[in-house]
Design a protein around this motif. Structure first.
Motif, PDB file in Angstrom:
ATOM      1  N   THR A 128      45.110  29.917 -26.936  1.00 17.52           N
ATOM      2  CA  THR A 128      45.047  29.462 -25.482  1.00 17.52           C
ATOM      3  C   THR A 128      44.180  30.849 -24.941  1.00 17.52           C
ATOM      4  O   THR A 128      43.476  30.198 -23.729  1.00 17.52           O
ATOM      5  N   ALA A 129      44.923  32.005 -25.255  1.00 20.05           N
ATOM      6  CA  ALA A 129      44.028  33.087 -24.718  1.00 20.05           C
ATOM      7  C   ALA A 129      42.080  33.277 -24.723  1.00 20.05           C
ATOM      8  O   ALA A 129      41.840  32.599 -23.295  1.00 20.05           O
ATOM      9  N   HIS A 130      41.796  32.480 -25.369  1.00 18.99           N
ATOM     10  CA  HIS A 130      40.594  31.865 -25.077  1.00 18.99           C
ATOM     11  C   HIS A 130      39.809  30.838 -24.646  1.00 18.99           C
ATOM     12  O   HIS A 130      39.485  31.499 -23.638  1.00 18.99           O
ATOM     13  N   GLU A 131      40.517  30.124 -24.387  1.00 20.41           N
ATOM     14  CA  GLU A 131      40.649  28.802 -23.723  1.00 20.41           C
ATOM     15  C   GLU A 131      41.036  29.142 -22.327  1.00 20.41           C
ATOM     16  O   GLU A 131      40.231  28.707 -21.811  1.00 20.41           O
ATOM     17  N   GLN A 132      42.251  30.164 -21.555  1.00 20.33           N
ATOM     18  CA  GLN A 132      42.411  30.323 -20.730  1.00 20.33           C
ATOM     19  C   GLN A 132      40.631  30.901 -19.982  1.00 20.33           C
ATOM     20  O   GLN A 132      40.188  30.894 -18.741  1.00 20.33           O
ATOM     21  N   ALA A 133      40.298  31.501 -20.379  1.00 28.96           N
ATOM     22  CA  ALA A 133      38.916  32.967 -20.246  1.00 28.96           C
ATOM     23  C   ALA A 133      38.341  31.663 -20.296  1.00 28.96           C
ATOM     24  O   ALA A 133      37.153  31.870 -18.802  1.00 28.96           O
ATOM     25  N   LEU A 134      37.717  30.815 -20.784  1.00 23.74           N
ATOM     26  CA  LEU A 134      36.824  29.543 -20.829  1.00 23.74           C
ATOM     27  C   LEU A 134      36.817  28.665 -19.168  1.00 23.74           C
ATOM     28  O   LEU A 134      36.371  28.841 -18.401  1.00 23.74           O
ATOM     29  N   LEU A 135      38.198  28.435 -18.865  1.00 24.55           N
ATOM     30  CA  LEU A 135      38.905  27.902 -18.567  1.00 24.55           C
ATOM     31  C   LEU A 135      38.644  28.535 -16.890  1.00 24.55           C
ATOM     32  O   LEU A 135      38.092  28.167 -15.853  1.00 24.55           O
ATOM     33  N   GLN A 136      39.021  29.608 -16.636  1.00 26.48           N
ATOM     34  CA  GLN A 136      38.736  30.628 -15.683  1.00 26.48           C
ATOM     35  C   GLN A 136      37.183  30.379 -15.624  1.00 26.48           C
ATOM     36  O   GLN A 136      37.069  30.998 -14.032  1.00 26.48           O
ATOM     37  N   ARG A 137      36.316  30.525 -15.951  1.00 22.48           N
ATOM     38  CA  ARG A 137      34.678  30.575 -15.792  1.00 22.48           C
ATOM     39  C   ARG A 137      34.719  29.996 -15.351  1.00 22.48           C
ATOM     40  O   ARG A 137      34.082  29.357 -14.126  1.00 22.48           O
ATOM     41  N   PHE A 138      35.015  28.321 -15.446  1.00 23.11           N
ATOM     42  CA  PHE A 138      34.473  27.228 -14.898  1.00 23.11           C
ATOM     43  C   PHE A 138      34.921  26.801 -13.754  1.00 23.11           C
ATOM     44  O   PHE A 138      34.448  26.378 -12.636  1.00 23.11           O
ATOM     45  N   VAL A 139      36.673  27.461 -13.439  1.00 26.63           N
ATOM     46  CA  VAL A 139      36.877  27.386 -11.916  1.00 26.63           C
ATOM     47  C   VAL A 139      36.597  27.850 -10.873  1.00 26.63           C
ATOM     48  O   VAL A 139      35.647  27.313 -10.179  1.00 26.63           O
ATOM     49  N   ARG A 140      35.648  29.043 -11.233  1.00 29.12           N
ATOM     50  CA  ARG A 140      34.394  30.142 -10.608  1.00 29.12           C
ATOM     51  C   ARG A 140      33.599  29.386 -10.250  1.00 29.12           C
ATOM     52  O   ARG A 140      33.182  29.077  -9.104  1.00 29.12           O
ATOM     53  N   ALA A 141      33.177  28.549 -11.541  1.00 27.01           N
ATOM     54  CA  ALA A 141      31.974  27.729 -11.377  1.00 27.01           C
ATOM     55  C   ALA A 141      32.215  26.479 -10.443  1.00 27.01           C
ATOM     56  O   ALA A 141      31.301  26.315  -9.436  1.00 27.01           O
ATOM     57  N   GLU A 142      33.378  25.761 -10.374  1.00 23.81           N
ATOM     58  CA  GLU A 142      33.664  24.759  -9.379  1.00 23.81           C
ATOM     59  C   GLU A 142      33.953  25.226  -8.063  1.00 23.81           C
ATOM     60  O   GLU A 142      33.600  24.677  -7.146  1.00 23.81           O
ATOM     61  N   ALA A 143      34.487  26.443  -7.782  1.00 32.04           N
ATOM     62  CA  ALA A 143      34.379  26.774  -6.860  1.00 32.04           C
ATOM     63  C   ALA A 143      33.014  27.101  -6.185  1.00 32.04           C
ATOM     64  O   ALA A 143      33.090  27.168  -4.414  1.00 32.04           O
ATOM     65  N   THR A 169      36.242  17.923 -12.373  1.00 25.33           N
ATOM     66  CA  THR A 169      37.137  19.784 -12.350  1.00 25.33           C
ATOM     67  C   THR A 169      36.811  20.609 -13.011  1.00 25.33           C
ATOM     68  O   THR A 169      36.511  19.981 -14.418  1.00 25.33           O
ATOM     69  N   ALA A 170      37.828  21.642 -12.850  1.00 25.80           N
ATOM     70  CA  ALA A 170      37.352  23.142 -13.829  1.00 25.80           C
ATOM     71  C   ALA A 170      38.346  22.371 -15.232  1.00 25.80           C
ATOM     72  O   ALA A 170      37.602  22.544 -16.531  1.00 25.80           O
ATOM     73  N   GLU A 171      39.380  21.679 -15.253  1.00 29.11           N
ATOM     74  CA  GLU A 171      40.160  21.611 -16.289  1.00 29.11           C
ATOM     75  C   GLU A 171      39.599  19.963 -17.435  1.00 29.11           C
ATOM     76  O   GLU A 171      39.601  20.288 -18.310  1.00 29.11           O
ATOM     77  N   ALA A 172      38.683  19.694 -16.019  1.00 32.14           N
ATOM     78  CA  ALA A 172      38.567  18.154 -17.473  1.00 32.14           C
ATOM     79  C   ALA A 172      36.915  18.730 -17.793  1.00 32.14           C
ATOM     80  O   ALA A 172      37.097  18.185 -19.513  1.00 32.14           O
ATOM     81  N   LEU A 173      36.528  19.351 -17.512  1.00 34.84           N
ATOM     82  CA  LEU A 173      34.997  20.382 -18.231  1.00 34.84           C
ATOM     83  C   LEU A 173      35.418  21.105 -19.078  1.00 34.84           C
ATOM     84  O   LEU A 173      35.100  21.160 -20.705  1.00 34.84           O
TER      85      LEU A 173
END
Length: 210
Positions: free
Chosen positions: A145-160, A168-172
Motif C-alpha cells: 500500500t505504501a508503494h501504491e500510495q506513492a504512485l497515487l500521489q504522483r498521479f494526483v500531482r499530475a492531475e492538478a 482521475t488520478a485514482e482511476a489511472l
C-alpha cells in the motif's frame, strides 16, 4: 515511447558459525526464500522448503537470518530496497505518461528477462494473497500500500497539472497497477518477451495525455 526502462554485499556478513566461514551468499539465499514465500505463502512455506531452496542447513538459517518470521521480513526488506528501487526512480519522470513508461519498461525488462532476482508489483500482490498468517499478510499489504500510495500521489500531482484531462488520478493509478500485476501473471503463465512487450506498448499507447 520512452526507453523501456542495489544492494547487499556479495559475501556473507552474518558471521561464522562456530568459527567456520559460511559458504553461501546471504542475498542469493534471501531471494530464494522470497520465491518460496511468493509461491507458497508464509504458512505454506515449511522450513524444509526454505532451507532446500536456499541451499543451507537449518542451523545456518537460524544463525544468519533468525526464525522464519525474521527471514520473511528480511526477504521483503531486500525486495523493497533493491528490487523496487525502480519505482522511486520512475516517480521522478516529468509526466504521468513518463512514469508509466518507466514502470512498464522496467517490469518488461525484469519479467521478459526472467531475471530470478528481480520482479515487479505482482510479487507483493501474490505474496499477500497466498500468505495465510494474518500478521504477515497485514505487513505485506501495508508495504504494498505504501508503494501504491506513492504512485497515487504522483498521479494526483499530475492531475492538478492537467496532465490527463478528463480522467482521475485514482482511476489511472488503479489501471496502471492492474497492467503491472497482469504482466506479472502473464509472465508466470509462460508469456514470452514479445507478448509482454505488446501488452506494455498497447497500455502506453492508450494512456491519456495532453
Amino acid at each position: 515511447m520512452s526507453q523501456f526502462e542495489t544492494s547487499l554485499p556479495t559475501t556473507d556478513t552474518c558471521g561464522p558459525a562456530r568459527g567456520r566461514p559460511r559458504q553461501f551468499d546471504p542475498e542469493t539465499a534471501l531471494l530464494a526464500a522470497l520465491r518460496v514465500f511468493w509461491t507458497r505463502g508464509y504458512d505454506g512455506a515449511s522450513l524444509s522448503d526454505l532451507t532446500e531452496a536456499m541451499g543451507i542447513t537449518r542451523p545456518s538459517l537460524y544463525a544468519c537470518f533468525g526464525n522464519k518470521e525474521a527471514l520473511f521480513r528480511k526477504a521483503l526488506d531486500l525486495y523493497e530496497r533493491d528490487k523496487l528501487a525502480f519505482v522511486v526512480q520512475a516517480l521522478e519522470a516529468p509526466t504521468a505518461r513518463g512514469v508509466v513508461a518507466a514502470l512498464l519498461g522496467d517490469a518488461l525488462e525484469m519479467l521478459a528477462g526472467r531475471d530470478s532476482g528481480r520482479a515487479c508489483f505482482g510479487v507483493m500482490n501474490t505474496v499477500a494473497s497466498t500468505t495465510y498468517d494474518e500478521s504477515m499478510r497485514r505487513e505485506v499489504i501495508a508495504r504494498r500500500t505504501a508503494h501504491e500510495q506513492a504512485l497515487l500521489q504522483r498521479f494526483v500531482r499530475a492531475e492538478a497539472e492537467g496532465d490527463f484531462p478528463g480522467h482521475t488520478a485514482e482511476a489511472l493509478c488503479a489501471h496502471c497497477l492492474c497492467i503491472l500485476s497482469g504482466m506479472s501473471v502473464q509472465a508466470s503463465a509462460g508469456a514470452d518477451a514479445t507478448r509482454l512487450h505488446a501488452i506494455a506498448k498497447t497500455a502506453l499507447s492508450l494512456w491519456p495525455g495532453r
